[in-house]
Write an enzyme that holds these catalytic residues in place. Structure first.
Site, PDB file in Angstrom:
ATOM      1  N   GLU A   1       0.820  -1.038   0.014  1.00 10.23           N
ATOM      2  CA  GLU A   1      -0.169   0.103  -0.032  1.00 10.23           C
ATOM      3  C   GLU A   1       1.072   1.178   0.022  1.00 10.23           C
ATOM      4  OE1 GLU A   1      -3.386   0.735  -0.210  1.00 10.23           O
ATOM      5  OE2 GLU A   1      -2.520   2.743   0.151  1.00 10.23           O
TER       6      GLU A   1
ATOM      7  N   ASP B   1       5.168   2.630  -3.365  1.00  9.10           N
ATOM      8  CA  ASP B   1       4.679   2.907  -4.608  1.00  9.10           C
ATOM      9  C   ASP B   1       4.666   1.525  -5.602  1.00  9.10           C
ATOM     10  OD1 ASP B   1       3.609   3.474  -7.512  1.00  9.10           O
ATOM     11  OD2 ASP B   1       3.535   5.486  -6.770  1.00  9.10           O
TER      12      ASP B   1
ATOM     13  N   ASP C   1      -6.945   1.662  -8.436  1.00  7.71           N
ATOM     14  CA  ASP C   1      -7.324   3.107  -9.002  1.00  7.71           C
ATOM     15  C   ASP C   1      -7.617   3.011 -10.382  1.00  7.71           C
ATOM     16  OD1 ASP C   1      -7.281   3.572  -6.251  1.00  7.71           O
ATOM     17  OD2 ASP C   1      -5.412   4.499  -6.441  1.00  7.71           O
TER      18      ASP C   1
ATOM     19  N   THR D   1     -13.508  -7.855  -0.533  1.00  8.91           N
ATOM     20  CA  THR D   1     -12.569  -6.655   0.160  1.00  8.91           C
ATOM     21  C   THR D   1     -13.428  -5.535   0.705  1.00  8.91           C
ATOM     22  OG1 THR D   1     -12.591  -5.194  -2.078  1.00  8.91           O
ATOM     23  CG2 THR D   1     -11.175  -7.263  -2.134  1.00  8.91           C
ATOM     24  N   GLU D   2     -12.915  -4.402   1.130  1.00  8.16           N
ATOM     25  CA  GLU D   2     -13.663  -3.337   1.525  1.00  8.16           C
ATOM     26  C   GLU D   2     -14.648  -2.811   0.494  1.00  8.16           C
ATOM     27  OE1 GLU D   2     -10.363  -2.052   3.197  1.00  8.16           O
ATOM     28  OE2 GLU D   2     -10.845  -3.254   5.103  1.00  8.16           O
ATOM     29  N   TYR D   3     -13.995  -2.612  -0.457  1.00  6.77           N
ATOM     30  CA  TYR D   3     -14.466  -1.859  -1.594  1.00  6.77           C
ATOM     31  C   TYR D   3     -15.649  -2.690  -2.199  1.00  6.77           C
ATOM     32  CZ  TYR D   3     -12.121   2.507  -1.759  1.00  6.77           C
ATOM     33  OH  TYR D   3     -11.546   3.772  -1.557  1.00  6.77           O
ATOM     34  N   GLU D   4     -15.333  -3.959  -2.264  1.00 10.04           N
ATOM     35  CA  GLU D   4     -16.301  -4.902  -2.759  1.00 10.04           C
ATOM     36  C   GLU D   4     -17.594  -5.043  -1.844  1.00 10.04           C
ATOM     37  OE1 GLU D   4     -14.472  -8.794  -3.321  1.00 10.04           O
ATOM     38  OE2 GLU D   4     -16.406  -9.921  -4.051  1.00 10.04           O
TER      39      GLU D   4
HETATM   40  N1  SAM Z   1      -7.886  -3.405  -2.368  1.00 11.55           N
HETATM   41  C1  SAM Z   1      -8.637  -2.603  -1.351  1.00 11.55           C
HETATM   42  C2  SAM Z   1     -10.028  -2.994  -1.826  1.00 11.55           C
HETATM   43  O1  SAM Z   1     -10.494  -3.710  -2.401  1.00 11.55           O
HETATM   44  O2  SAM Z   1     -10.838  -2.774  -0.651  1.00 11.55           O
HETATM   45  C3  SAM Z   1      -8.581  -0.886  -1.614  1.00 11.55           C
HETATM   46  C4  SAM Z   1      -8.809  -0.711  -2.825  1.00 11.55           C
HETATM   47  S1  SAM Z   1      -8.665   1.316  -3.029  1.00 11.55           S
HETATM   48  C5  SAM Z   1      -9.746   1.684  -4.247  1.00 11.55           C
HETATM   49  C6  SAM Z   1      -7.015   1.154  -3.803  1.00 11.55           C
HETATM   50  C7  SAM Z   1      -6.027   1.144  -2.956  1.00 11.55           C
HETATM   51  O3  SAM Z   1      -4.602   1.155  -3.895  1.00 11.55           O
HETATM   52  C8  SAM Z   1      -5.733   2.556  -2.303  1.00 11.55           C
HETATM   53  O4  SAM Z   1      -5.472   2.340  -0.768  1.00 11.55           O
HETATM   54  C9  SAM Z   1      -4.323   3.194  -3.055  1.00 11.55           C
HETATM   55  O5  SAM Z   1      -3.651   3.879  -1.912  1.00 11.55           O
HETATM   56  C10 SAM Z   1      -3.871   1.819  -3.297  1.00 11.55           C
HETATM   57  N2  SAM Z   1      -3.060   2.251  -4.576  1.00 11.55           N
HETATM   58  C11 SAM Z   1      -3.132   2.593  -5.664  1.00 11.55           C
HETATM   59  N3  SAM Z   1      -2.072   2.756  -6.652  1.00 11.55           N
HETATM   60  C12 SAM Z   1      -0.966   2.220  -5.912  1.00 11.55           C
HETATM   61  C13 SAM Z   1       0.254   2.050  -6.069  1.00 11.55           C
HETATM   62  N4  SAM Z   1       0.881   2.220  -7.165  1.00 11.55           N
HETATM   63  N5  SAM Z   1       1.059   1.371  -5.281  1.00 11.55           N
HETATM   64  C14 SAM Z   1       0.452   1.125  -3.978  1.00 11.55           C
HETATM   65  N6  SAM Z   1      -0.714   1.147  -3.650  1.00 11.55           N
HETATM   66  C15 SAM Z   1      -1.330   1.981  -4.479  1.00 11.55           C
END
Ligand code: SAM
Length: 212
Positions: free
Chosen positions: A68, A95, A117, A192-195
């Site tokens: 993350e 990242d 994202d 997942t949380e988003y799911e």
């Molecule tokens: N996977 C989780 C879920 O399904 O509930 C979280 C989904 S959330 C929309 C996307 C997460 O990915 C965010 O917490 C964001 O900070 C992380 N993220 C996006 N791009 C990333 C990257 N390049 N490297 C690491 N984390 C990333």
């Protein structure tokens, strides 16, 4: 993901025994971290970590690493892990653009991407975690028999991802635009949380699996 800046989160990450904040030196050493040769499954963009923490609890013979970008988001997962102390779960704050600096050839057995994202602008397409550029990165450290599993409710991102699997020269194992109504693919599904959030709103969930 709405970002809440949590004061002190960065410092907590640096000190916590389950989190790696400078993971570049770890390449090729993950077996030693876990103290065994069990398969390693990672989730890129794990958010607050419900999915990967649940899997780690269910499967003690698999090692899990959640990745993350933001300390403030990762904090929830770390607090939970401080309670649970699962031996087979670690986190990396980074990242994922630099992910090939962190895992060696054949070091990872599975890659989960959940509700990544969307980066809606075309010029940002290469930042999407299912872009051909990311598949090329995964290619460098995923074992030959390994696979990528991707879930999203974003149909545009899903269609893009199906194309990218092909463009990257990977093989589509299976896909669905309605996971929760697909008896076979939904078997054993961990939400997942988003799911949870998006399926409660009535959005169908898309899923694909790809290998080489
Ligand atoms: N996977 C989780 C879920 O399904 O509930 C979280 C989904 S959330 C929309 C996307 C997460 O990915 C965010 O917490 C964001 O900070 C992380 N993220 C996006 N791009 C990333 C990257 N390049 N490297 C690491 N984390 C990333």
């Amino acid at each position: 993901m709405r970002l809440r800046n949590v004061p002190g989160a960065r410092e907590i990450m640096v000190e916590n025994k389950y989190v790696y904040t400078e993971p570049e030196g770890m390449k090729g050493t993950w077996k030693e971290v876990f103290g065994n040769s069990n398969p390693i499954h990672i989730e890129v963009g794990m958010g607050k970590g419900k999915f990967i923490t649940t899997l780690a609890g269910l499967n003690p013979n698999i090692n899990y690493i959640g990745i993350e970008k933001y300390s403030s988001v990762l904090l929830r997962a770390v607090e939970k892990q401080d309670e649970l102390q699962l031996e087979n779960l670690r986190f990396i704050r980074m990242d994922a653009e630099n992910i090939t600096e962190v895992f060696d050839k054949d070091e990872v057995d599975r890659i989960y991407l959940n509700f990544s994202d969307p980066w809606p602008k075309d010029r940002h397409a290469k930042r999407r975690l299912t872009s051909r550029q990311f598949f090329a990165r995964y290619n460098q450290f995923l074992r030959k028999e390994g696979r990528v599993e991707f879930k999203t409710d974003n149909v545009g991102l899903f269609d893009f991802s199906l194309e990218e699997v092909k463009e990257a020269g990977w093989n589509l194992i299976c896909s669905t635009y309605d996971l929760h109504n697909d008896e076979t693919l939904n078997k054993g599904n961990v939400m997942t949380e988003y799911e949870e959030k998006f399926s409660e709103m009535g959005n169908p969930i898309c899923k694909l699996m790809a290998d080489r």
